[in-house]
Motif scaffolding. Structure first.
Motif, PDB file in Angstrom:
ATOM      1  N   PHE A   1      -8.626   2.798  -7.574  1.00 50.83           N
ATOM      2  CA  PHE A   1      -7.302   3.401  -7.719  1.00 50.83           C
ATOM      3  C   PHE A   1      -7.347   4.571  -8.706  1.00 50.83           C
ATOM      4  O   PHE A   1      -8.095   4.553  -9.683  1.00 50.83           O
ATOM      5  N   GLN A   2      -6.514   5.552  -8.438  1.00 47.50           N
ATOM      6  CA  GLN A   2      -6.332   6.637  -9.397  1.00 47.50           C
ATOM      7  C   GLN A   2      -5.427   6.150 -10.533  1.00 47.50           C
ATOM      8  O   GLN A   2      -4.747   5.131 -10.410  1.00 47.50           O
ATOM      9  N   GLY A   3      -5.434   6.905 -11.628  1.00 45.12           N
ATOM     10  CA  GLY A   3      -4.680   6.489 -12.809  1.00 45.12           C
ATOM     11  C   GLY A   3      -3.212   6.247 -12.531  1.00 45.12           C
ATOM     12  O   GLY A   3      -2.640   5.223 -12.933  1.00 45.12           O
ATOM     13  N   HIS A   4      -2.565   7.166 -11.800  1.00 44.22           N
ATOM     14  CA  HIS A   4      -1.137   7.006 -11.530  1.00 44.22           C
ATOM     15  C   HIS A   4      -0.867   5.838 -10.595  1.00 44.22           C
ATOM     16  O   HIS A   4       0.201   5.220 -10.641  1.00 44.22           O
ATOM     17  N   GLN A   5      -1.852   5.489  -9.732  1.00 46.38           N
ATOM     18  CA  GLN A   5      -1.676   4.343  -8.838  1.00 46.38           C
ATOM     19  C   GLN A   5      -1.764   3.030  -9.618  1.00 46.38           C
ATOM     20  O   GLN A   5      -1.027   2.079  -9.348  1.00 46.38           O
ATOM     21  N   LYS A   6      -2.673   2.975 -10.589  1.00 49.17           N
ATOM     22  CA  LYS A   6      -2.761   1.787 -11.443  1.00 49.17           C
ATOM     23  C   LYS A   6      -1.466   1.593 -12.219  1.00 49.17           C
ATOM     24  O   LYS A   6      -0.988   0.470 -12.398  1.00 49.17           O
ATOM     25  N   ASN A   7      -0.904   2.708 -12.667  1.00 52.69           N
ATOM     26  CA  ASN A   7       0.349   2.644 -13.410  1.00 52.69           C
ATOM     27  C   ASN A   7       1.492   2.160 -12.511  1.00 52.69           C
ATOM     28  O   ASN A   7       2.358   1.369 -12.941  1.00 52.69           O
ATOM     29  N   GLU A   8       1.496   2.612 -11.245  1.00 50.71           N
ATOM     30  CA  GLU A   8       2.545   2.180 -10.315  1.00 50.71           C
ATOM     31  C   GLU A   8       2.445   0.685 -10.043  1.00 50.71           C
ATOM     32  O   GLU A   8       3.455  -0.028  -9.988  1.00 50.71           O
ATOM     33  N   ILE A   9       1.207   0.189  -9.864  1.00 46.41           N
ATOM     34  CA  ILE A   9       1.005  -1.246  -9.649  1.00 46.41           C
ATOM     35  C   ILE A   9       1.569  -2.031 -10.825  1.00 46.41           C
ATOM     36  O   ILE A   9       2.226  -3.070 -10.667  1.00 46.41           O
ATOM     37  N   LEU A  10       1.314  -1.537 -12.041  1.00 42.97           N
ATOM     38  CA  LEU A  10       1.802  -2.202 -13.249  1.00 42.97           C
ATOM     39  C   LEU A  10       3.324  -2.261 -13.252  1.00 42.97           C
ATOM     40  O   LEU A  10       3.922  -3.293 -13.585  1.00 42.97           O
ATOM     41  N   GLN A  11       3.970  -1.171 -12.859  1.00 49.61           N
ATOM     42  CA  GLN A  11       5.426  -1.121 -12.854  1.00 49.61           C
ATOM     43  C   GLN A  11       6.028  -1.966 -11.731  1.00 49.61           C
ATOM     44  O   GLN A  11       7.155  -2.462 -11.853  1.00 49.61           O
ATOM     45  N   LEU A  12       5.270  -2.149 -10.648  1.00 54.30           N
ATOM     46  CA  LEU A  12       5.785  -2.904  -9.502  1.00 54.30           C
ATOM     47  C   LEU A  12       5.650  -4.418  -9.663  1.00 54.30           C
ATOM     48  O   LEU A  12       6.267  -5.170  -8.913  1.00 54.30           O
ATOM     49  N   GLN A  13       4.852  -4.864 -10.631  1.00 57.97           N
ATOM     50  CA  GLN A  13       4.578  -6.287 -10.767  1.00 57.97           C
ATOM     51  C   GLN A  13       5.850  -7.121 -10.881  1.00 57.97           C
ATOM     52  O   GLN A  13       5.930  -8.235 -10.360  1.00 57.97           O
ATOM     53  N   ASP A  14       6.835  -6.603 -11.594  1.00 56.13           N
ATOM     54  CA  ASP A  14       8.073  -7.352 -11.808  1.00 56.13           C
ATOM     55  C   ASP A  14       9.134  -7.048 -10.752  1.00 56.13           C
ATOM     56  O   ASP A  14      10.276  -7.508 -10.871  1.00 56.13           O
ATOM     57  N   LYS A  15       8.782  -6.272  -9.735  1.00 59.18           N
ATOM     58  CA  LYS A  15       9.747  -5.923  -8.698  1.00 59.18           C
ATOM     59  C   LYS A  15       9.666  -6.838  -7.477  1.00 59.18           C
ATOM     60  O   LYS A  15      10.526  -6.792  -6.612  1.00 59.18           O
ATOM     61  N   LEU A  16       8.606  -7.646  -7.407  1.00 56.66           N
ATOM     62  CA  LEU A  16       8.434  -8.546  -6.268  1.00 56.66           C
ATOM     63  C   LEU A  16       8.167  -9.953  -6.778  1.00 56.66           C
ATOM     64  O   LEU A  16       7.271 -10.167  -7.592  1.00 56.66           O
ATOM     65  N   LEU A  17       8.943 -10.907  -6.283  1.00 59.20           N
ATOM     66  CA  LEU A  17       8.802 -12.305  -6.699  1.00 59.20           C
ATOM     67  C   LEU A  17       8.645 -13.182  -5.473  1.00 59.20           C
ATOM     68  O   LEU A  17       9.444 -13.113  -4.537  1.00 59.20           O
TER      69      LEU A  17
END
Length: 324
Positions: A112-128
């Motif tokens: 993953f590129q840096g911004h993609q890793k950051n997006e994954i981090l931000q999305l972690q709490d968006k899906l349960l």
């Protein structure tokens, strides 16, 4: 536009070749919905671009082993799909599969590129996904062991306990593959003692030994055998009518009983099932909904439901003495 479609097809073809051991020409024509001649031209273009493609009779086309290009960058939609898959696999009932997937995912995330890793981090709490892993009492690494023995064509000995038998028995089998049905994992194998194909539920296999002796028979695909020797080739057609307000409560478990479809009308929601489980198990499951629904057909199941209700009322009725 035509050139763009052609370019996308060739790029997709390259990634398919890079990800598979070999690809038959028939599979490629069906995949891309083009003629054999078009596939041959695409393969030729890849070869002229420096991709070493070889053809093996009986297997298909592949890229020379050892030739690899750096992994392609994933799109944002693909990155999100990886995150969703991760959430789902956290709840897989087989521990070894969960752990292996976690290791694979770590390698994928490394590209993953840096911004993609950051997006994954931000999305972690968006899906349960709000359910615990449905842990089953499986032999460690049973999935990997059985799949490997089916590929290596090695005879396997299992200690198996049927649902009706008190004493487990030894079976020598030729593993064909595994499948999931109604929340349970099954091994489909040729059983030497029965001289036929049989299904073995994972949680009833108490011991597993892969023998050094190979079997030589080429078994049909597990998908083909499952149609012929499925868990239950017979089923009971059932129709129920449920109040619209409460119909959604059945959706949590109805797939376990062969749910087919629903039809909404003025009276409520008609649900249709092809139930391969014992009909009584369906009746006892439906008991929890008898205040908001009814069995329409078959009539004998409706009568069985009434018998169970009456027996329950007698057993738990007011005539019994209550403790002070």
């Amino acid at each position: 536009m035509e050139n763009i479609k052609k370019f996308e097809r060739i790029v997709h073809l390259f990634f398919l070749l890079q990800s598979r051991f070999a690809l038959p020409i028939q599979e490629l024509t069906e995949k891309f919905q083009v003629t054999k001649r078009t596939i041959y031209r695409d393969l030729s273009l890849l070869e002229r671009a420096g991709v070493p493609i070889v053809h093996s009779s009986g297997s298909g086309y592949s890229i020379v082993d050892g030739f690899r290009l750096p992994p392609a960058r994933l799109t944002q939609a693909e990155v999100r799909s990886v995150m969703i898959a991760e959430k789902i696999m956290l709840h897989h009932e087989t521990e070894s599969v969960r752990k292996n997937f976690e290791r694979v995912l770590t390698k994928i995330k490394g590209s993953f590129q840096g911004h993609q890793k950051n997006e994954i981090l931000q999305l972690q709490d968006k899906l349960l996904i709000n359910r615990k892993p449905n842990e089953k009492d499986y032999i460690p690494d049973i999935m990997d062991t059985l799949l490997k023995s089916s590929v290596d064509k090695k005879l396997t000995r299992i200690l198996y306990k049927n649902a009706k038998d008190d004493v487990p028995n030894l079976r020598t089998i030729e593993p064909v593959g595994v499948f999931n049905e109604n929340g349970n994992w099954y091994l489909l194998a040729y059983c030497h003692s029965r001289r036929d194909y049989r299904n073995f539920r994972f949680d009833r296999i108490q011991k597993l030994d892969v023998l050094e002796k190979h079997f030589h028979k080429d078994h049909p695909l597990v998908s083909e055998l499952n149609k012929q020797h499925g868990h239950s080739p017979y089923y009971t057609e059932i129709a129920v009518l449920v109040d619209k307000k409460y119909a959604h409560f059945l959706s949590f478990e109805r797939d376990n009983f062969g749910y087919v479809k629903e039809v909404i009308n003025s009276e409520g929601v008609l649900m249709y099932f092809n139930c391969s489980a014992h009909p009584t198990s369906f009746v006892r499951w439906f008991l929890r909904f008898i205040d908001v629904g009814e069995i329409i057909e078959p009539i004998h199941l409706k009568q069985e439901l009434l018998v169970i209700v009456k027996a329950g009322m007698l057993r738990n009725g007011s005539s019994k003495a209550r403790p002070d």
